[in-house]
Design a protein around this motif. Sequence first.
Motif, PDB file in Angstrom:
ATOM      1  N   SER A  57       0.891  -1.258   0.081  1.00 23.25           N
ATOM      2  CA  SER A  57      -0.060  -0.130  -0.112  1.00 23.25           C
ATOM      3  C   SER A  57       0.909   1.273  -0.073  1.00 23.25           C
ATOM      4  N   ILE A  58       0.795   1.998  -0.860  1.00 23.48           N
ATOM      5  CA  ILE A  58       1.555   3.291  -1.170  1.00 23.48           C
ATOM      6  C   ILE A  58       0.683   4.482  -0.864  1.00 23.48           C
ATOM      7  N   ILE A  59       1.127   5.118   0.348  1.00 25.88           N
ATOM      8  CA  ILE A  59       0.432   6.320   0.716  1.00 25.88           C
ATOM      9  C   ILE A  59       1.077   7.510   0.449  1.00 25.88           C
ATOM     10  N   THR A  60       0.588   8.618  -0.168  1.00 26.41           N
ATOM     11  CA  THR A  60       1.170   9.786  -0.344  1.00 26.41           C
ATOM     12  C   THR A  60       0.841  10.705   0.250  1.00 26.41           C
ATOM     13  N   SER A  61       1.632  11.598   0.733  1.00 25.66           N
ATOM     14  CA  SER A  61       1.384  12.911   1.586  1.00 25.66           C
ATOM     15  C   SER A  61       0.459  13.799   0.454  1.00 25.66           C
ATOM     16  N   PRO A  62      -0.425  14.455   0.950  1.00 26.63           N
ATOM     17  CA  PRO A  62      -1.431  15.199  -0.298  1.00 26.63           C
ATOM     18  C   PRO A  62      -0.889  16.121  -0.685  1.00 26.63           C
ATOM     19  N   GLY A  63       0.138  16.849  -0.470  1.00 22.99           N
ATOM     20  CA  GLY A  63       0.922  17.929  -0.880  1.00 22.99           C
ATOM     21  C   GLY A  63       1.544  17.675  -2.183  1.00 22.99           C
ATOM     22  N   ILE A  64       1.988  16.385  -2.234  1.00 24.91           N
ATOM     23  CA  ILE A  64       2.872  16.126  -3.363  1.00 24.91           C
ATOM     24  C   ILE A  64       2.148  16.008  -4.714  1.00 24.91           C
ATOM     25  N   PRO A  65       2.559  16.886  -5.572  1.00 27.47           N
ATOM     26  CA  PRO A  65       1.826  17.157  -6.843  1.00 27.47           C
ATOM     27  C   PRO A  65       1.903  16.086  -7.736  1.00 27.47           C
ATOM     28  N   PRO A  66       0.941  15.880  -8.762  1.00 27.55           N
ATOM     29  CA  PRO A  66       0.836  14.715  -9.782  1.00 27.55           C
ATOM     30  C   PRO A  66       1.969  14.377 -10.639  1.00 27.55           C
ATOM     31  N   TYR A  67       2.665  15.624 -10.720  1.00 25.57           N
ATOM     32  CA  TYR A  67       3.974  15.620 -11.582  1.00 25.57           C
ATOM     33  C   TYR A  67       5.060  15.332 -10.734  1.00 25.57           C
ATOM     34  N   ASN A  68       4.990  15.059  -9.728  1.00 23.92           N
ATOM     35  CA  ASN A  68       6.237  14.818  -8.727  1.00 23.92           C
ATOM     36  C   ASN A  68       6.808  13.338  -9.471  1.00 23.92           C
ATOM     37  N   PRO A  69       8.298  13.225  -9.636  1.00 26.61           N
ATOM     38  CA  PRO A  69       8.770  11.955  -9.913  1.00 26.61           C
ATOM     39  C   PRO A  69       8.342  10.609  -9.243  1.00 26.61           C
ATOM     40  N   MET A  70       8.124  10.898  -7.991  1.00 26.99           N
ATOM     41  CA  MET A  70       7.665   9.718  -7.089  1.00 26.99           C
ATOM     42  C   MET A  70       6.340   9.081  -7.563  1.00 26.99           C
ATOM     43  N   ILE A  71       5.560  10.035  -7.679  1.00 23.21           N
ATOM     44  CA  ILE A  71       4.117  10.004  -8.056  1.00 23.21           C
ATOM     45  C   ILE A  71       3.914   9.394  -9.469  1.00 23.21           C
ATOM     46  N   ARG A  72       4.582   9.713 -10.501  1.00 25.91           N
ATOM     47  CA  ARG A  72       4.878   9.318 -11.848  1.00 25.91           C
ATOM     48  C   ARG A  72       5.252   7.793 -11.835  1.00 25.91           C
ATOM     49  N   GLU A  73       6.466   7.562 -10.969  1.00 31.27           N
ATOM     50  CA  GLU A  73       6.921   6.336 -10.908  1.00 31.27           C
ATOM     51  C   GLU A  73       6.028   5.405 -10.558  1.00 31.27           C
ATOM     52  N   THR A  74       5.388   5.513  -9.277  1.00 32.35           N
ATOM     53  CA  THR A  74       4.464   4.837  -8.683  1.00 32.35           C
ATOM     54  C   THR A  74       3.229   4.534  -9.721  1.00 32.35           C
ATOM     55  N   GLN A  75       2.604   5.330 -10.313  1.00 39.50           N
ATOM     56  CA  GLN A  75       1.469   5.102 -11.233  1.00 39.50           C
ATOM     57  C   GLN A  75       2.003   4.273 -12.328  1.00 39.50           C
ATOM     58  N   GLU A  76       3.260   4.323 -13.015  1.00 40.58           N
ATOM     59  CA  GLU A  76       3.656   3.366 -13.885  1.00 40.58           C
ATOM     60  C   GLU A  76       3.700   2.098 -13.243  1.00 40.58           C
ATOM     61  N   PHE A  77       4.261   1.818 -12.108  1.00 37.00           N
ATOM     62  CA  PHE A  77       4.690   0.736 -11.523  1.00 37.00           C
ATOM     63  C   PHE A  77       3.255  -0.225 -11.495  1.00 37.00           C
ATOM     64  N   ILE A  78       2.309   0.751 -10.681  1.00 36.10           N
ATOM     65  CA  ILE A  78       1.094  -0.169 -10.377  1.00 36.10           C
ATOM     66  C   ILE A  78       0.154  -0.594 -11.721  1.00 36.10           C
ATOM     67  N   THR A  79       0.566   0.159 -12.792  1.00 40.60           N
ATOM     68  CA  THR A  79      -0.124  -0.489 -14.132  1.00 40.60           C
ATOM     69  C   THR A  79       0.278  -1.812 -14.462  1.00 40.60           C
ATOM     70  N   THR A  80       1.323  -2.134 -13.771  1.00 37.67           N
ATOM     71  CA  THR A  80       1.975  -3.833 -14.359  1.00 37.67           C
ATOM     72  C   THR A  80       1.998  -4.588 -12.945  1.00 37.67           C
ATOM     73  N   HIS A  81       1.625  -3.949 -11.718  1.00 40.42           N
ATOM     74  CA  HIS A  81       1.544  -4.829 -10.525  1.00 40.42           C
ATOM     75  C   HIS A  81       0.243  -4.548  -9.892  1.00 40.42           C
ATOM     76  N   LYS A  82      -0.793  -5.191 -10.296  1.00 40.03           N
ATOM     77  CA  LYS A  82      -2.251  -5.053 -10.123  1.00 40.03           C
ATOM     78  C   LYS A  82      -2.580  -4.845  -8.194  1.00 40.03           C
ATOM     79  N   LYS A  83      -1.845  -5.546  -7.791  1.00 38.81           N
ATOM     80  CA  LYS A  83      -1.788  -5.541  -6.055  1.00 38.81           C
ATOM     81  C   LYS A  83      -1.476  -4.477  -5.684  1.00 38.81           C
TER      82      LYS A  83
END
Length: 432
Positions: A57-83
């Motif tokens: 479970s990956i929980i983000t601080s609310p202030g981190i914007p969608p364009y932050n590299p951590m968010i982008r990398e996480t979103q890319e990761f969950i597209t291939t790791h469905k759990k």
Amino acid sequence: MRILLGFGSTNRAIAQSFAPCIVLDDNFTKKSQDNLGNLLLPSANLSEVLEQNPEASIITSPGIPPYNPMIRETQEFITTHKKARLLSEYDFFALEFKKIPPSIWISGTNGKTTTTQMLTHLLHSFGAQSGGNIGTPLAKLDRNASLWILETSSFTLHYTHFAKPILYLLLPITQDHISWHGNYENYIADKLKPILFLRDKEIAILPKNLKSHSFCKQSLANLIFYENAQDLAKIFHLTLSAITFKEPFLLDAALAMSACEILFFTQDYTLLKSFKIGAHKMEEFYDESGNLWIDDSKGTNLDATIEAIKCYQDSQILLILGGDDKGADLTPLFDWIAKCKIEIFAIGSNTEKLCKLAKATNTPCNACYTLEVAVRKIQEIFAQKAKDSHSKTPPTIALLSPAAASLDQFSSYKERGEKFKAYALKITSTAL
């Protein structure tokens, strides 16, 4: 394993309550561990952490914007790791615990803190607790409370996909956090997202100008639309004359009373009257010479400042504007300024932008850059007016309502307001 992106107050509370967690933050420069066993890592380690924890479970601080590299990398990761799941604070609690208190979510551009505080005050005897963006993370709330009243930011809503309230109150929306959301349309969509989660007969109270939005057409909820406090009074049979607050707080009070009527069929005007508005929101004070100063440091966007101007439009206003305006179009604000007798004292990172807008509307503007300089210039004007005792001009007031966030020069709007008051009450040799 819980992976926390960012170590602000929200995730810090989760790490304290649910250790051990893995925490990644842009401000961490090396691997370390705190005394609770939480692993603290630089954000560059995210890829390795995700590969080692593909079901996390990956929980983000609310202030981190969608364009932050951590968010982008996480979103890319969950597209291939469905759990693996990217969660907001709200989602984490909704999925982690089978039973948490039912919650009321309150959002909007302005007034959500006051409305949250008012409603909590009115429902304290019913066991209500407030939290969320108001300053108390969910991890620090009592999970055995009867009701959570949550001030809910657009940042939290952006990352929320599972949690939902039992009642959603949305105050009017104007441009804010545009650079974070990308554009105004995305900001509106995030603010309206909760109505897509509500079920049949669950209620949301929304501004009338959003009625044609596609989310309103898709929602299964009972949507109640309003334009102002008078609309709410008609719908919920409120007695506005019994509410002692004036605008902009009248609408906040009407929404809070409407929620009480929906949930508990109660309208306690005496209890509402005992509520005290918080500091730095249209807070009036006088200096030793009797000059009126207004601390509206919490006016961090153009709509808040417009409402403040409306309250004093019969006066000559010495207006301190400026800070981080988050990319907002300030033209509507200057349209209002042009209608009133206003002189601007520009501060903060958007000083030059404000001066250009003032020039375009023939509004007197002083490029002060700092709050201290702005206050000193206003003190000089007050001192000069005191010498001209025969002046028949309207009463002059000094108003700090910046239409901008404070973080370009201050730690918070609170610090900005406190320094404003300290500077204003300090008698300078120039002002004597």
